[in-house]
Design a protein around this motif. Structure first.
Motif, PDB file in Angstrom:
ATOM      1  N   LEU A  95      -3.078 -36.263 -27.754  1.00 29.61           N
ATOM      2  CA  LEU A  95      -4.309 -36.923 -27.322  1.00 29.61           C
ATOM      3  C   LEU A  95      -5.232 -35.897 -26.673  1.00 29.61           C
ATOM      4  O   LEU A  95      -4.821 -35.179 -25.758  1.00 29.61           O
ATOM      5  CB  LEU A  95      -3.980 -38.038 -26.327  1.00 29.61           C
ATOM      6  N   SER A  96      -6.470 -35.829 -27.119  1.00 32.96           N
ATOM      7  CA  SER A  96      -7.407 -34.849 -26.586  1.00 32.96           C
ATOM      8  C   SER A  96      -8.236 -35.449 -25.457  1.00 32.96           C
ATOM      9  O   SER A  96      -8.282 -36.668 -25.273  1.00 32.96           O
ATOM     10  CB  SER A  96      -8.330 -34.340 -27.691  1.00 32.96           C
ATOM     11  N   LEU A  97      -8.885 -34.577 -24.700  1.00 34.15           N
ATOM     12  CA  LEU A  97      -9.791 -34.991 -23.635  1.00 34.15           C
ATOM     13  C   LEU A  97     -11.232 -34.881 -24.125  1.00 34.15           C
ATOM     14  O   LEU A  97     -11.590 -33.930 -24.812  1.00 34.15           O
ATOM     15  CB  LEU A  97      -9.596 -34.115 -22.396  1.00 34.15           C
ATOM     16  N   GLY A  98     -12.046 -35.833 -23.717  1.00 32.48           N
ATOM     17  CA  GLY A  98     -13.432 -35.856 -24.180  1.00 32.48           C
ATOM     18  C   GLY A  98     -14.361 -34.964 -23.390  1.00 32.48           C
ATOM     19  O   GLY A  98     -15.380 -34.498 -23.913  1.00 32.48           O
ATOM     20  N   HIS A  99     -14.028 -34.713 -22.098  1.00 31.10           N
ATOM     21  CA  HIS A  99     -14.929 -33.968 -21.224  1.00 31.10           C
ATOM     22  C   HIS A  99     -14.138 -32.962 -20.396  1.00 31.10           C
ATOM     23  O   HIS A  99     -13.301 -33.358 -19.579  1.00 31.10           O
ATOM     24  CB  HIS A  99     -15.674 -34.916 -20.288  1.00 31.10           C
ATOM     25  N   THR A 100     -14.393 -31.694 -20.606  1.00 30.90           N
ATOM     26  CA  THR A 100     -13.709 -30.653 -19.839  1.00 30.90           C
ATOM     27  C   THR A 100     -14.687 -29.533 -19.506  1.00 30.90           C
ATOM     28  O   THR A 100     -15.639 -29.278 -20.241  1.00 30.90           O
ATOM     29  CB  THR A 100     -12.529 -30.044 -20.621  1.00 30.90           C
ATOM     30  N   ASP A 101     -14.429 -28.861 -18.389  1.00 27.46           N
ATOM     31  CA  ASP A 101     -15.153 -27.634 -18.099  1.00 27.46           C
ATOM     32  C   ASP A 101     -14.785 -26.596 -19.160  1.00 27.46           C
ATOM     33  O   ASP A 101     -13.696 -26.656 -19.749  1.00 27.46           O
ATOM     34  CB  ASP A 101     -14.798 -27.125 -16.701  1.00 27.46           C
ATOM     35  N   PRO A 106      -9.390 -28.613 -24.223  1.00 28.91           N
ATOM     36  CA  PRO A 106      -9.379 -30.077 -24.266  1.00 28.91           C
ATOM     37  C   PRO A 106      -8.427 -30.686 -25.292  1.00 28.91           C
ATOM     38  O   PRO A 106      -8.336 -31.906 -25.401  1.00 28.91           O
ATOM     39  CB  PRO A 106     -10.824 -30.400 -24.653  1.00 28.91           C
ATOM     40  N   ASP A 107      -7.685 -29.862 -26.032  1.00 29.57           N
ATOM     41  CA  ASP A 107      -6.978 -30.361 -27.208  1.00 29.57           C
ATOM     42  C   ASP A 107      -5.831 -31.316 -26.906  1.00 29.57           C
ATOM     43  O   ASP A 107      -5.464 -32.132 -27.745  1.00 29.57           O
ATOM     44  CB  ASP A 107      -6.442 -29.179 -28.029  1.00 29.57           C
ATOM     45  N   PRO A 132      -5.413 -21.601 -20.525  1.00 29.53           N
ATOM     46  CA  PRO A 132      -6.863 -21.752 -20.424  1.00 29.53           C
ATOM     47  C   PRO A 132      -7.564 -21.301 -21.699  1.00 29.53           C
ATOM     48  O   PRO A 132      -6.948 -20.674 -22.580  1.00 29.53           O
ATOM     49  CB  PRO A 132      -7.211 -20.819 -19.263  1.00 29.53           C
ATOM     50  N   THR A 133      -8.843 -21.584 -21.791  1.00 28.41           N
ATOM     51  CA  THR A 133      -9.646 -21.030 -22.872  1.00 28.41           C
ATOM     52  C   THR A 133      -9.952 -19.566 -22.548  1.00 28.41           C
ATOM     53  O   THR A 133      -9.585 -19.058 -21.492  1.00 28.41           O
ATOM     54  CB  THR A 133     -10.969 -21.796 -23.028  1.00 28.41           C
ATOM     55  N   SER A 134     -10.674 -18.912 -23.437  1.00 28.40           N
ATOM     56  CA  SER A 134     -11.036 -17.507 -23.213  1.00 28.40           C
ATOM     57  C   SER A 134     -11.950 -17.349 -22.008  1.00 28.40           C
ATOM     58  O   SER A 134     -12.073 -16.252 -21.451  1.00 28.40           O
ATOM     59  CB  SER A 134     -11.711 -16.940 -24.460  1.00 28.40           C
TER      60      SER A 134
END
Length: 211
Positions: A95-101, A106-107, A132-134
């Motif tokens: 289940l992904s998240l719709g809103h993330t910093d 968010p995946d 985290p992301t890059s």
């Protein structure tokens, strides 16, 4: 630096919330307990995280319903593992998240590389983020609100989280909840301007685009 801030927090609690200091906080975790926990996670923990649990191994609700960061309960090491085990099936649901910093991936709303260590008793919590992301940083602290489909970057490290908490305590941004006092508990209530659980109404955490 974190050691000094933990001492400052302990002093503040002793003066303003003695039940949290004396009854809610567990004794420190031993080096062996922390090492075993690290092995079970199969992750290398930040030194500041180890320092936090060498201070106190989370909290309990046996004598006082206490809390710490942004009004959340600090989990013991065993509680972290139990919580992760209970959510293992959800971690595989994708289940992904719709809103993330932008620093947060968010995946997967129940990412197994997010280690929960504090909880509000509902559906929000603080996590140590190992994926985290890059734009982010391994070991950053994120807040996840499953009901609102949101993840917010709270601090870039455990040390920064502890520093912020100590500063907010000294700035008078926490007080004891009156309803809890009537029930014989000391429970910290943070000022609305920094209220992470109610992030949508908070000056510090509001994300107008997260609607």
């Amino acid at each position: 630096m974190i050691q000094q801030q933990l001492e400052n927090i302990q002093k503040w609690l002793a003066q303003h919330a003695a039940k949290i200091a004396d009854q809610s906080l567990n004794p420190s975790a031993s080096i062996s307990e922390i090492e075993q926990f690290e092995q079970k996670l199969s992750k290398r923990l930040p030194e500041a995280f180890k320092d936090l649990y060498s201070w106190h191994n989370g909290m309990n609700e046996e004598e006082n319903l206490g809390n710490l960061f942004y009004g959340m309960e600090l989990f013991s090491l065993d509680r972290i593992l139990q919580y992760r085990a209970n959510l293992a099936d959800l971690a595989n649901a994708g289940l992904s998240l719709g809103h993330t910093d932008p620093q947060i991936n968010p995946d997967n709303a129940h990412n197994p590389d997010w280690i929960i260590f504090a909880h509000d008793g509902g559906r929000t919590g603080l996590y140590l983020d190992f994926a985290p992301t890059s734009q982010g940083k391994t070991g950053q602290i994120i807040f996840v609100d499953v009901d609102f489909d949101v993840a917010i970057l709270v601090a870039d490290s455990i040390e920064a989280l502890v520093n912020d908490f100590a500063s907010d305590l000294l700035a008078g941004l926490y007080e004891l909840n009156e309803d809890a006092l009537e029930d014989g508990n000391e429970f910290l209530e943070c000022d609305g301007s920094i209220d992470l659980v109610n992030w949508h109404n908070s000056q510090r955490w509001a994300r107008p685009s997260f609607k």
